[in-house]
Scaffold this active site. Structure first.
Site, short mmCIF file in Angstrom:
data_model
loop_
_atom_site.label_atom_id
_atom_site.label_comp_id
_atom_site.label_asym_id
_atom_site.label_seq_id
_atom_site.Cartn_x
_atom_site.Cartn_y
_atom_site.Cartn_z
N GLY A 52 9.04 0.80 8.33
CA GLY A 52 8.16 0.35 7.42
C GLY A 52 8.76 -1.05 6.81
N GLN A 57 8.63 -8.45 1.79
CA GLN A 57 9.93 -8.61 2.53
C GLN A 57 9.95 -9.69 3.63
OE1 GLN A 57 10.13 -4.08 3.36
NE2 GLN A 57 12.25 -4.56 3.18
N CYS A 105 17.05 0.07 3.61
CA CYS A 105 16.03 -0.76 3.35
C CYS A 105 16.36 -2.15 4.11
CB CYS A 105 16.08 -1.40 1.81
SG CYS A 105 15.01 -2.62 1.63
N LEU A 106 15.46 -2.72 4.96
CA LEU A 106 15.61 -3.98 5.81
C LEU A 106 16.26 -5.31 4.96
CD1 LEU A 106 12.59 -3.56 8.11
CD2 LEU A 106 14.88 -2.95 8.61
N HIS A 147 8.82 4.03 -1.23
CA HIS A 147 10.03 2.89 -1.09
C HIS A 147 8.91 1.50 -0.72
CE1 HIS A 147 13.66 1.30 0.90
NE2 HIS A 147 12.80 0.41 1.00
N GLU A 148 8.03 1.76 0.25
CA GLU A 148 7.23 0.45 0.30
C GLU A 148 6.36 -0.05 -0.87
OE1 GLU A 148 8.14 -1.33 2.48
OE2 GLU A 148 8.64 -0.27 4.42
N HIS A 151 8.41 -1.86 -3.29
CA HIS A 151 8.56 -3.37 -3.04
C HIS A 151 7.32 -4.11 -3.38
CE1 HIS A 151 12.12 -3.65 -0.53
NE2 HIS A 151 11.74 -2.80 0.37
ZN ZN Z 1 12.89 -1.61 1.79
#
Ligand code: ZN
Length: 188
Positions: A52, A57, A105-106, A147-148, A151
């Site tokens: 995702g 991000q 997480c990216l 999680h998304e 963000h």
């Molecule tokens: Zn993340």
């Protein structure tokens, strides 16, 4: 379509509240900057092997999330998630029952942290065509969506951890934490 740079923790945009998307602009015919952004987010998520990605991000302060999970040998326990785009998503219901996952997480590459969250959530959003949608999610998908959506509110998974001793790099987690308390999942 193109792959965008991923903001890492420390970039101020990851701590800002993202702006709601104007649905008229989203569905405007012709060359549409928002639709191109969504395509680029999908490309970036796939390029990074993420499950995702949220617009902040990729350094756009907008309430857009894309998620997708295709079966991967590294994470055989997780169900597939079809490609889904959520615009202006809101969690409208959370279960009292919780579950714990080793989240990644990216924007925090290679780290994993044990996070406990509601096991089930209901999310209301709009599709990329501007249509209303409701997603009832549990377990893996529920974690990914929470999680998304965090963000979009300037939060990262570290903020949700109850115990920072439960933070590890993925390799060390693999090596030293043989009695894992939960299943690691792909980066989000
Ligand atoms: Zn993340």
């Amino acid at each position: 379509m193109s792959v965008l740079n991923v903001a890492r923790v420390g970039h101020p945009i990851l701590r800002q509240k993202a702006e709601p998307v104007d649905l008229k602009a989203l569905t405007a015919p012709g060359a549409n900057e928002l639709q191109r952004l969504i395509d680029d987010m999908v490309d970036t998520m796939r390029n990074e092997d993420g499950v995702g990605i949220a617009a902040p991000q990729v350094v756009r302060s907008l309430q857009i999330v894309v998620v997708e999970y295709r079966m991967n040998e590294r994470y055989p326990d997780q169900d597939e998630i079809p490609l889904t785009v959520l615009v202006n998503p809101v969690i409208t219901r959370s279960s009292e029952e919780t579950s714990s996952f080793w989240e990644g997480c990216l924007s925090l590459k290679d780290l994993r942290g044990l996070v406990t969250r509601p096991r089930e959530v209901t999310v209301e959003a709009h599709s990329r065509q501007g249509e209303k949608m409701v997603v009832a999610a549990q377990d893996f998908l529920a974690v990914v969506l929470q999680h998304e959506i965090d963000h979009l509110h300037g939060m990262v998974f570290l903020d949700r951890m109850q115990d920072l001793t439960q933070l590890a790099f993925a390799d060390e987690l693999q090596t030293y934490w043989t009695e894992k308390k939960a299943v690691p999942i792909p980066e989000i």
